[in-house]
Structure formats: structure tokens, C-alpha cells
Design a protein around this motif. Structure first.
Motif, PDB file in Angstrom:
ATOM      1  N   MET A 109       0.855  -1.181   0.000  1.00  0.00           N
ATOM      2  CA  MET A 109       0.000   0.000   0.000  1.00  0.00           C
ATOM      3  C   MET A 109       0.896   1.237   0.000  1.00  0.00           C
ATOM      4  O   MET A 109       1.718   1.408   0.895  1.00  0.00           O
ATOM      5  CB  MET A 109      -0.893  -0.004   1.236  1.00  0.00           C
ATOM      6  N   ARG A 111       1.173   5.557  -0.537  1.00  0.00           N
ATOM      7  CA  ARG A 111       0.472   6.848  -0.532  1.00  0.00           C
ATOM      8  C   ARG A 111       1.125   7.769  -1.563  1.00  0.00           C
ATOM      9  O   ARG A 111       2.327   7.706  -1.785  1.00  0.00           O
ATOM     10  CB  ARG A 111       0.532   7.491   0.845  1.00  0.00           C
ATOM     11  N   LEU A 122      -4.291   6.806  -2.065  1.00  0.00           N
ATOM     12  CA  LEU A 122      -3.806   5.457  -1.797  1.00  0.00           C
ATOM     13  C   LEU A 122      -3.727   4.653  -3.084  1.00  0.00           C
ATOM     14  O   LEU A 122      -4.586   4.772  -3.956  1.00  0.00           O
ATOM     15  CB  LEU A 122      -4.734   4.708  -0.837  1.00  0.00           C
TER      16      LEU A 122
END
Length: 135
Positions: A109, A111, A122
Motif C-alpha cells: 500500500m 500513498r 492510496l
């Protein structure tokens, strides 16, 4: 008659309050993030230990360090989700019960820095999954 009119007004306000567009994400632009590799598990007295390797490089707009998102399904039902920060390459699930089937899905994940109101900050990789059968 007044109570019916009031009821209709309240009902209309309830329906209209759900029409907000603030939570809509129109797009997730940018280069995709590669998935984790070498996802493996081991079981010991502390639980299920997952290990993996993160991608060797990331798209330029991804803020480092990345996080890892883990979804735990027990007998087909989502039992837990975790977001681990600081680019981890392992996680121990301590609530293991050998009489149940487990599916652990691991995603990278990242950002990105965006001020656009309908563009997500995201970005996730595709997930890699390991399955532990019932004992």
C-alpha cells in the motif's frame, strides 16, 4: 395533516443526506505498484508467521516508506485486517486456531501526494494469498 407533511419532509431529508459526493473516488491514476514476492508462512507456538519480499522499486510518486495491508479470512469470513507501516517484511498472526481454514492476503500500500478532491491518495498492489487448511 401537519404530521404527515412533517413526516414527508423528514423522510426527504434522510434520502437527500445520502446523496453526498464527498466520498466518491473518480480515479486512482499513476503507475501500478508491484506485488510482494516469496510470500510464505510458518506455524509455531506464537501463531502464524508470514514473510514476504517487497518490490525492489516503486513508482516515483509513491511516498516512502510504503505500508503493507493484510486481510485475514477465517473459514471464508474476514476476521481481521491490518495496516503495517514502515515497509515490513513479516507479520505474526497470534489468534491461530488449527481447526479453521485461513486465507492471508498481503498487498503493498503506497500513498501519493494529491490535493485533488476526487483522486485517491492510496494505491494498492495486487494481492498475494496463502491458504492454511484445517488440521
Amino acid at each position: 395533516m401537519k404530521s404527515i407533511t412533517l413526516y414527508i419532509i423528514v423522510l426527504g431529508l434522510v434520502f437527500l443526506s445520502g446523496c453526498s459526493e464527498d466520498g466518491i473516488v473518480d480515479s486512482k491514476p499513476g503507475d501500478p505498484i508491484d506485488s510482494v514476492t516469496n510470500l510464505e508462512f510458518s506455524i509455531d507456538t506464537s501463531g502464524v508467521k508470514l514473510t514476504w519480499k517487497l518490490p525492489s522499486s516503486f513508482p516515483e510518486d509513491i511516498i516512502q516508506p510504503v505500508s503493507v495491508f493484510i486481510r485475514v479470512k477465517t473459514d471464508g469470513i474476514t476476521a481481521d485486517t491490518k495496516e503495517l507501516g514502515d515497509a515490513p517484511e513479516s507479520y505474526t498472526y497470534t489468534s491461530y486456531d488449527p481447526s479453521k481454514e485461513y486465507r492471508f492476503t498481503v498487498k503493498v500500500m503506497g500513498r501519493v501526494d494529491t490535493d485533488e478532491p476526487h483522486v485517491s491518495d492510496l494505491r494498492y498492489s495486487l494481492g498475494k494469498t496463502v491458504v492454511i487448511e484445517k488440521q
